[in-house]
Write a protein that holds these residues in place. Structure first.
Motif, PDB file in Angstrom:
ATOM      1  N   VAL A   1       0.877  -1.172   0.000  1.00 15.69           N
ATOM      2  CA  VAL A   1       0.000   0.000   0.000  1.00 15.69           C
ATOM      3  C   VAL A   1       0.913   1.220   0.000  1.00 15.69           C
ATOM      4  CG1 VAL A   1      -1.779   1.274   1.234  1.00 15.69           C
ATOM      5  CG2 VAL A   1      -1.781  -1.222   1.305  1.00 15.69           C
TER       6      VAL A   1
ATOM      7  N   ALA B   1      -2.281   5.451   1.912  1.00 16.30           N
ATOM      8  CA  ALA B   1      -2.520   4.573   3.068  1.00 16.30           C
ATOM      9  C   ALA B   1      -3.710   5.045   3.909  1.00 16.30           C
ATOM     10  CB  ALA B   1      -1.269   4.465   3.920  1.00 16.30           C
TER      11      ALA B   1
ATOM     12  N   VAL C   1      -7.032   3.579   2.625  1.00 13.07           N
ATOM     13  CA  VAL C   1      -7.129   2.118   2.488  1.00 13.07           C
ATOM     14  C   VAL C   1      -7.398   1.520   3.868  1.00 13.07           C
ATOM     15  CG1 VAL C   1      -5.922   0.010   1.808  1.00 13.07           C
ATOM     16  CG2 VAL C   1      -5.563   2.120   0.510  1.00 13.07           C
TER      17      VAL C   1
ATOM     18  N   CYS D   1      -9.146  -5.590   1.728  1.00 13.70           N
ATOM     19  CA  CYS D   1      -9.219  -4.188   2.107  1.00 13.70           C
ATOM     20  C   CYS D   1     -10.339  -3.461   1.377  1.00 13.70           C
ATOM     21  CB  CYS D   1      -7.897  -3.479   1.830  1.00 13.70           C
ATOM     22  SG  CYS D   1      -7.458  -3.313   0.096  1.00 13.70           S
TER      23      CYS D   1
ATOM     24  N   VAL E   1     -10.914   0.416  -0.330  1.00  8.82           N
ATOM     25  CA  VAL E   1     -10.272   1.658  -0.741  1.00  8.82           C
ATOM     26  C   VAL E   1     -11.359   2.721  -0.873  1.00  8.82           C
ATOM     27  CG1 VAL E   1      -8.897   2.769  -2.541  1.00  8.82           C
ATOM     28  CG2 VAL E   1      -8.486   0.382  -1.968  1.00  8.82           C
TER      29      VAL E   1
ATOM     30  N   VAL F   1      -2.762  -0.575  -4.891  1.00  3.42           N
ATOM     31  CA  VAL F   1      -2.624  -1.607  -3.855  1.00  3.42           C
ATOM     32  C   VAL F   1      -2.309  -2.915  -4.580  1.00  3.42           C
ATOM     33  CG1 VAL F   1      -3.798  -2.885  -2.028  1.00  3.42           C
ATOM     34  CG2 VAL F   1      -4.263  -0.433  -2.341  1.00  3.42           C
TER      35      VAL F   1
END
Length: 85
Positions: free
Chosen positions: A8, A13, A16, A38, A40, A61
């Motif tokens: 990432v 970051a 995310v 994850c 986003v 990512v």
């Protein structure tokens, strides 16, 4: 398999949210057996422009087997949030 290296970039970051990953020493790794690790997020004044931001970040990512939805800007389905109000 768990333990795949997950990257990432620092500049995205904060956008995310990792929910199926862990840190081992200085490396992020996938925790589960699925490639869904994850969420986003992205801002836009419309759903399509927010989605463009999300996709641009999602492409950044990286991990083996990564996949993500590409249809989030659609507005032609019955449960679209704005149709509910």
């Amino acid at each position: 398999l768990p333990g795949k290296a997950l990257r990432v970039p620092p500049d995205i970051a904060r956008d995310v949210y990792l929910y199926d990953a862990y840190r081992e020493e200085d490396q992020l790794l996938t925790a589960g057996y699925a490639d869904n690790v994850c969420i986003v997020t992205g801002f836009g004044y419309t759903i399509p422009t927010a989605w463009e931001t999300c996709l641009a970040r999602a492409w950044q990512v990286t991990f083996p087997g990564r996949s993500f939805r590409v249809d989030g800007e659609r507005t032609d389905f019955p449960s679209w949030p704005l149709r509910r109000y």
